[in-house]
Design an enzyme around this catalytic site. Sequence first.
Site, PDB file in Angstrom:
ATOM      1  N   HIS A  40       0.708  -1.251   0.027  1.00 23.78           N
ATOM      2  CA  HIS A  40      -0.051   0.035   0.176  1.00 23.78           C
ATOM      3  C   HIS A  40       0.802   1.197  -0.061  1.00 23.78           C
ATOM      4  CE1 HIS A  40      -3.599  -2.106   0.611  1.00 23.78           C
ATOM      5  NE2 HIS A  40      -3.054  -2.751   1.896  1.00 23.78           N
ATOM      6  N   GLU A 135      -5.333 -12.667   6.670  1.00 22.85           N
ATOM      7  CA  GLU A 135      -6.046 -11.453   6.632  1.00 22.85           C
ATOM      8  C   GLU A 135      -7.348 -11.505   5.942  1.00 22.85           C
ATOM      9  OE1 GLU A 135      -3.872  -8.331   5.357  1.00 22.85           O
ATOM     10  OE2 GLU A 135      -3.070  -9.124   3.745  1.00 22.85           O
ATOM     11  N   ALA A 160      -7.032  -5.085   9.948  1.00 21.13           N
ATOM     12  CA  ALA A 160      -8.003  -4.225   9.273  1.00 21.13           C
ATOM     13  C   ALA A 160      -8.599  -4.943   8.220  1.00 21.13           C
ATOM     14  CB  ALA A 160      -7.367  -2.948   8.652  1.00 21.13           C
ATOM     15  N   ASP A 161      -7.861  -5.818   7.408  1.00 19.91           N
ATOM     16  CA  ASP A 161      -8.232  -6.689   6.346  1.00 19.91           C
ATOM     17  C   ASP A 161      -9.029  -7.899   6.816  1.00 19.91           C
ATOM     18  OD1 ASP A 161      -7.854  -5.635   3.835  1.00 19.91           O
ATOM     19  OD2 ASP A 161      -5.734  -5.656   4.072  1.00 19.91           O
TER      20      ASP A 161
HETATM   21  C1  LIG Z   1       0.150  -2.313   8.593  1.00 17.68           C
HETATM   22  C2  LIG Z   1      -0.528  -2.988   7.539  1.00 17.68           C
HETATM   23  O1  LIG Z   1      -1.143  -2.120   6.519  1.00 17.68           O
HETATM   24  C3  LIG Z   1      -1.605  -3.593   8.449  1.00 17.68           C
HETATM   25  C4  LIG Z   1      -2.920  -4.311   7.452  1.00 17.68           C
HETATM   26  O2  LIG Z   1      -2.395  -4.855   6.553  1.00 17.68           O
HETATM   27  C5  LIG Z   1      -4.160  -4.415   7.954  1.00 17.68           C
HETATM   28  O3  LIG Z   1      -5.121  -5.034   7.286  1.00 17.68           O
HETATM   29  O4  LIG Z   1      -4.695  -3.959   8.943  1.00 17.68           O
END
Ligand SMILES: C[C@H](O)CC(=O)C(=O)O
Length: 251
Positions: A40, A135, A160-161
Amino acid sequence: MFTDPLPGPTTGFWIANDDIGVLRAIEGSTADFVGIDCQHGIGDHILRRMLEIRSSVPRYVRVADSSAQKIGYALDLGADGIIVPMVNSVEQAKMVTRAAHYPPRGDRSYGPVSPWLSRDVAELDSRVTILVMIETECGLRNAEAILNVDGIDGCYVGPADLGISLGHGANQFPPSEPMRTALSRIADAAQRTRKVAGLHAGDAALAGTFRELGFTMLTLANGERLVSSGIEQQLKASGAEAHSATTNSPY
Ligand SMILES: C[C@H](O)CC(=O)C(=O)O
């Protein structure tokens, strides 16, 4: 590559943009590792500059996807390990280990780039650490089998995912009760398979909560948030008005 006995609790940070200065600051600190986010965050182009100087702090690159091309590229530049997003099955985990290792273990192509890297195949092969991201709901179901794959050193959970995939939403800081159950399942699977359980804690104050759930390898924040909180702290200490745009971001 993690060997038995597994490392004790470790704490690291993310670099999610082209902050080479912040990367060097983390490398000069007592942090145990740094994650460099090519999924990302930053593009591959800056990775070469980030990794061309050797560091005693291990640098794990989160590759954009599980393709052999992305995995080989990060390792050729000198990543100490890879963090591979969205690994959902045993087949995918096996493909990842093959992409990360030279024959006979795998089918990685030879091409070390960073000047400090060994040119010896066996030595290059032995320095690779592989963390797969659990995830998704599917990854959670297969977590133990994925972690059992030979060559996988551990998992790293993206809360998060995982929260989105399970229908609990992205904001899992602190984790909701159903998320705690899911996270415990992953940490237990890691313990049973003698692999490392990693997770993004999103907040230093939550580190204890996640350690209690069984996660030994935690990331706390990314470079932008580190700088932001440092600015806020300095302004406060000087008596000036202090607020920051990104201090409250979970990454
Ligand atoms: C730090 C990461 O971007 C965390 C991540 O992938 C998530 O899904 O939470």
